[in-house]
Design a protein around this motif. Structure first.
Motif, PDB file in Angstrom:
ATOM      1  N   ARG A   1      -8.320   6.350   0.326  1.00 12.73           N
ATOM      2  CA  ARG A   1      -8.820   5.360   1.291  1.00 12.73           C
ATOM      3  C   ARG A   1      -8.970   3.996   0.633  1.00 12.73           C
ATOM      4  N   LYS A   2      -9.406   3.999  -0.628  1.00 14.15           N
ATOM      5  CA  LYS A   2      -9.543   2.741  -1.361  1.00 14.15           C
ATOM      6  C   LYS A   2      -8.166   2.098  -1.582  1.00 14.15           C
TER       7      LYS A   2
ATOM      8  N   ALA B   1      -6.967   0.626   1.672  1.00 15.82           N
ATOM      9  CA  ALA B   1      -7.688  -0.608   2.015  1.00 15.82           C
ATOM     10  C   ALA B   1      -7.124  -1.784   1.216  1.00 15.82           C
TER      11      ALA B   1
ATOM     12  N   ALA C   1     -12.960   0.505   2.246  1.00 13.90           N
ATOM     13  CA  ALA C   1     -12.361   1.842   2.197  1.00 13.90           C
ATOM     14  C   ALA C   1     -13.058   2.787   3.168  1.00 13.90           C
TER      15      ALA C   1
ATOM     16  N   VAL D   1     -11.327   3.282   6.533  1.00 16.01           N
ATOM     17  CA  VAL D   1      -9.975   3.844   6.600  1.00 16.01           C
ATOM     18  C   VAL D   1     -10.040   5.359   6.792  1.00 16.01           C
TER      19      VAL D   1
ATOM     20  N   VAL E   1      -7.227   2.652  11.007  1.00 16.55           N
ATOM     21  CA  VAL E   1      -8.521   1.972  10.928  1.00 16.55           C
ATOM     22  C   VAL E   1      -9.022   1.859  12.364  1.00 16.55           C
TER      23      VAL E   1
END
Lengths: 506, 506
Positions: free
Chosen positions: B193-194, B197, B210, B213, B364
C-alpha cells in the motif's frame, strides 16, 4: 425504521436520554437477532460512542417489552464479539478501545490528506447495510492476538516447505514460460483444474472432470458468487447454528433472511430445518467436520439434506474446509460425492492445507450452474495470478501436497493428543474436552457453570486465544463452551497454555 | 414478460413459427437496448438455437412496431459480438459456431460425470439474469485469436523482465520470511500500500496516505464492490458511450439502469449526462484516456463532473487503466487529484503496466467509504496472495516498475509510429487514423462507407484483430470505426497487418 428513545440507564454518567435508531425487523428475523443487529449498527455508526453505557437489561426489557433473557443474550453476544465490555459498577459499556477504523458509517472523513472535505456515506444497498452493521474488518478479533495460544482455526504455516515452494516458482518464472504472464481463462488454468480434480477423487471421494472445477481466491469468494446467483432479496437460507460467522455475513449481505438450523451430534438437524424453513433456497453446511462443533454429518442426514434440496430446488453449499486432517481414519467423503440430483456446490481451500496467505481455493458448482458461475466470475474478480496457479498445480502433481498433508496430519494428531493429555491433568471439573479426531480445533464444554463469554474475555486478557461458542451463534441458547485451536502450537506451548487456562478459570 | 410470436421469416428452412420470449423493458431502457438484451437472452438460453434464422428486419419492425433502423442497429450489434452471422441468401442466422459453453441457462446437464441427473438453473437474481443474458465467459471474442495482429487492449507481456521477477520471488520465499505465509490484512499488506501510494503521487499526481489504498485482484473487482455498495436496484448509473463493455456488465449485474452518456473530443459529455440522468448515483469514467476513443477528459469537464457528483451525492469510478503510457507528454493527472468533495474511487491495474496474468490492482475509495469498502472486501474475496504483494512492493520500491514502464513507453511509441507510418502508405481513402499519443490501442474511422461490423468480421476471418466500434456501445448511432491495438505487436507484424487490412477492406 422506528426511533426508540431508550431511557437513560441509571448508571449513565451524563444523565441524558440517548436515542437509538432500531431498524425494522426483517421477515422471519428473531427478536434477539433484530436487537443484536440494531445495537451493532448503532455502535458501528457511532450513534453509540465508545465508552457510552448501555441501559440495564431489566430497564431495556421493560421499555422494549422483551424478555430480560433476550436482552441478556444479546449483551452476552456483544461481549463475545468484543463490541462492549462489562464494567463492575457501571454495567455494560461500548468498548472504549474499539479500533477507530472499525466504526463504519456514517462518519466524518477525518483523514485530512488529499485535501478532501468531510463527507459521509449512508448505506442503501444490502451489502452496505450488512457491512455497516458488523463493522470492519472481518473478523473483529483477529487483529488482537491472532497467534495467542489456543486460538482456533489456525494451521501451522511455519511448517510449510517454503524451499520447495521457492524452487517451483523458479521453475515457472522462466523466459520459456512467458505465456503464463498472459491472461488466463476465468475458470482457472487447465493444469490446476486437472490437478484439483485428481486431488478431489483421491482425497474427497468426488469424481468430477477438470472441466467442472473452478479456481477461486477463497471459499468466501465462491460462497459470495454462489449466493449472489441463487439468493434473491428476502429469500431464506439455512445456516448452521452454531456456525461459521463469515458465511453468515456473506449471506446476510445478499439481503436474504437466515434460518438458523440447530446442530446435534449427528450434524445439522435437517428435519428441524425443514420445519423452520421448508422453502429455503440455499443451505450453507460443513458436513465433513462441523464448524465449530466438529461433528460429522450422519449418513441418513446427508440423504435427507440432498432429498430436501432436490425436492424444493434449493442449492447446498458444502464448505469442505479442513476435512483432509482426519487423524485415525480415512476422511469422510464429501457430501458432493452423493449429489445425484446436482444441487451441491463443493468448495475447499488450500489455505488451511498449506498456508493462509496462499489465497487459492476451488469450487465445483452444480453442473447446470457452471457456465453461469464462470460468467459471473469473469465479470467480477476473474482468475487469481496465473503463475501461482501453475506453481500449485505442480505442487499437487509432484506429490508434494500429499506429503505435506500427511506430515501435518501426524503433527496435528500429536498436538491434539498433547492437548487431551494436558486437559486430563489440569481441567478436571472445569472443561470437558471431547476426543479430537480431526481438524485444527476443538470445542470444550465449561462444566462448572462458568459463562463462556466471560471465560473467553478473561482468557483473552491473559493472552490466551480460546473463543466463546456464543460468538458462533446469534439466536439460540447454547451450552457454555470454548472453541480452541491446537494445530498451530507446539506441545510445550499447549501444555503451558492449558495450565494457564486452568488458573485463569479457577 | 410478454411472449411475442415472431412471424416465420420467409427464408427459414423449416417453415415453422418461432416464439421468442421478450423480457420486460427496464425503467429508462431504450427500445434498442431492450430488443438487443432480449435477443441475446434468447440465444444464450438456447430458445434461439445456433443456425436458426432471425426474421428479416422489415418483418420484425412491422411486428414489433419499431423503426427498421432500430432492428438493423440491433442486428449489427449482435453481428459485432459474434452472436449472429450474416448469410448471403438466408439473412441473419444465430452463429452456428457459438461455443457450446457460451449458452448459459436454462440448459441440460450433459456432462455425465459424477452421476448427476440433468438439472436446470433458472436465473432469479440480478447477477444471474445479467450473466444469462450475456453468455459466458467475458469477453466473448477473446478465445478466438486473442493474439491476432492489431487486437486491441493488449500489452506486450513478453517484454516483461521475468528474470527480475523470479529473483524477487526467490528473495521473499525464504524461511526467514515465513510470516508472509500467514493471513494478511484484507486491505493489503502495508508495504504494497505504501509503494502504491508513492507511485500514485509520482505518476498520477494523487497524494494519498498508504492507509487510503486498498489492494485488489483487479479493477473489475474494485468496480464490482463499489457498485454493490453504492447502487441499489433500479438506481441510475452513467456509462460512457462508447465505453468499456466489462464495466457495463458489472453495473447491469446490480440491477441498476444504465444511462448512456455520449463521448466527444473533450471526453464524456457531462452536460448531456446531467440532462439524461441528473439524479444518477454512480458514474463510470476513463478520464485519462477514454476507452476506446482515446480522448482525455477536458479540464472544464472534470470540474463539471466533480461538481455534479458532489451536488447529487453520486460517486464517480475512475478507471485509470493505461494512463502511464503517454508518449510525448507527461501523463494527465488523475481525476482523483482534484476530488476535493471526496466522491471519486480511483482504480488502476498493474496488469497492463506489467503483465495481464499478474492480477494485482489497487483502488483508492472516497475516504468516507474506505472502512465500508474494506469490510465488504473482507467478507467477499479478502486479499490476493501475500507473497505476490510483497514481490510487487519490492518491484515498485526498487525502481524496476518505473524502469519497465519507461522502456515500454518507448517501445509502444515506436509501434504507434510504425502503425501511423504504415497507415499513411496503405490506408489512404479507407481508414483515418488519428495520432496515437498514448496507450495500447487506437480507433480509426472507416472513411469509405464500409460498415465497421462487416469490416471487423472480414478482418477476423483473415486472422486480424481489430474490433468494430459498435461492440463498445449498445444504444447510439456510432461512426463506423475500428479499434485496433499496436502495443503487443512488432513493427514488422504491424506493417504486414496494415497491408493485409487494406487488401481485405478493398
Amino acid at each position: 425504521m422506528s426511533l426508540v428513545h431508550l431511557a437513560t440507564p441509571r448508571r449513565a454518567a451524563d444523565g441524558r436520554a440517548w436515542p437509538v435508531l432500531l431498524g425494522e425487523r426483517a421477515l422471519g428475523e428473531s427478536l434477539q437477532r433484530w436487537l443484536h443487529r440494531s445495537l451493532r449498527l448503532a455502535i458501528a455508526s457511532g450513534k453509540l460512542a465508545p465508552g457510552s453505557t448501555l441501559p440495564a437489561s431489566r430497564a431495556l426489557a421493560a421499555q422494549l417489552q422483551l424478555s430480560r433473557g433476550t436482552i441478556t443474550a444479546v449483551y452476552d453476544q456483544l461481549l463475545a464479539e468484543g463490541c462492549v465490555v462489562a464494567r463492575r459498577g457501571s454495567g455494560t459499556v461500548v468498548n472504549p478501545k474499539l479500533p477507530d477504523d472499525w466504526r463504519v458509517s456514517p462518519r466524518r472523513n477525518r483523514s485530512g490528506d488529499g485535501g478532501e472535505r468531510g463527507s459521509t456515506f449512508e448505506p442503501r444497498t444490502s451489502l452496505a447495510r450488512s457491512v455497516a452493521q458488523w463493522g470492519t474488518p472481518f473478523p473483529l478479533l483477529t487483529n488482537a492476538g491472532e497467534q495467542a495460544p489456543l486460538t482456533p482455526h489456525l494451521c501451522d504455516f511455519r511448517s510449510f516447505p517454503i524451499d520447495v515452494w521457492r524452487r517451483l516458482h523458479a521453475r515457472q518464472l522462466r523466459p520459456s514460460r512467458l505465456g503464463l504472464l498472459g491472461d488466463a481463462p476465468a475458470q482457472g488454468i487447465p493444469a490446476l483444474r486437472k490437478a484439483i480434480a485428481e486431488h478431489l477423487a483421491m482425497a474427497r471421494g468426488v469424481s468430477v472432470a477438470a472441466e467442472r472445477v473452478v479456481v477461486v481466491a477463497s471459499v468466501q469468494q465462491a460462497l459470495d458468487i454462489a449466493a449472489r446467483l441463487v439468493l434473491a432479496p428476502a429469500d431464506l437460507a439455512w445456516m448452521e447454528d452454531p456456525g461459521y460467522p463469515g458465511a453468515r455475513r456473506v449471506i446476510e449481505a445478499m439481503g436474504a433472511a437466515i434460518a438458523d438450523v440447530p446442530i446435534d451430534v449427528q450434524g445439522i438437524d435437517v428435519e428441524q430445518g425443514m420445519s423452520i424453513a421448508p422453502a429455503a433456497r440455499f443451505a450453507y453446511v460443513t458436513p465433513s467436520r462441523q464448524a465449530p462443533l466438529g461433528v460429522a454429518l450422519a449418513p441418513q442426514r446427508r440423504q435427507r439434506l440432498l432429498a430436501w434440496a432436490s425436492s424444493v430446488s434449493a442449492y447446498v453449499f458444502e464448505d469442505d474446509y479442513d476435512s483432509e486432517f482426519r487423524f485415525n481414519a480415512r476422511p469422510v467423503p464429501a457430501l458432493k460425492a452423493a449429489d445425484a440430483a446436482d444441487r451441491v456446490f463443493l468448495a475447499g481451500s488450500f489455505g488451511k492445507l498449506m498456508f493462509p496467505g496462499l489465497r487459492l481455493s476451488y469450487v465445483v458448482p452444480p453442473a447446470a450452474l457452471l457456465p453461469t458461475f464462470v460468467a459471473a466470475l469473469s465479470i467480477t474478480a476473474r482468475h487469481p495470478n496465473a503463475v501461482l496457479q501453475a506453481v500449485l498445480a505442480e505442487f499437487i502433481d509432484s506429490g508434494e501436497l500429499d506429503r505435506h498433508v500427511r506430515r501435518m496430519r501426524r503433527l496435528y494428531a500429536a498436538r491434539a493428543e498433547a492437548l487431551a493429555d494436558a486437559a486430563r491433568r489440569h481441567w478436571q471439573g472445569q472443561l470437558a474436552l471431547p476426543a479430537a479426531q480431526a481438524g485444527l480445533d476443538i470445542t470444550a464444554a465449561l462444566v462448572d457453570g462458568t459463562g463462556d463469554v466471560d471465560a473467553a474475555r478473561r482468557l483473552r486478557a491473559a493472552g490466551l486465544g480460546p473463543r466463546a461458542l456464543r460468538a458462533y451463534t446469534s439466536t439460540r441458547w447454547m451450552p457454555c463452551a470454548l472453541v480452541m485451536g491446537f494445530a498451530a502450537f507446539s506441545e510445550a506451548t499447549i501444555e503451558s497454555a492449558v495450565r494457564k487456562v486452568a488458573q485463569v478459570l479457577r
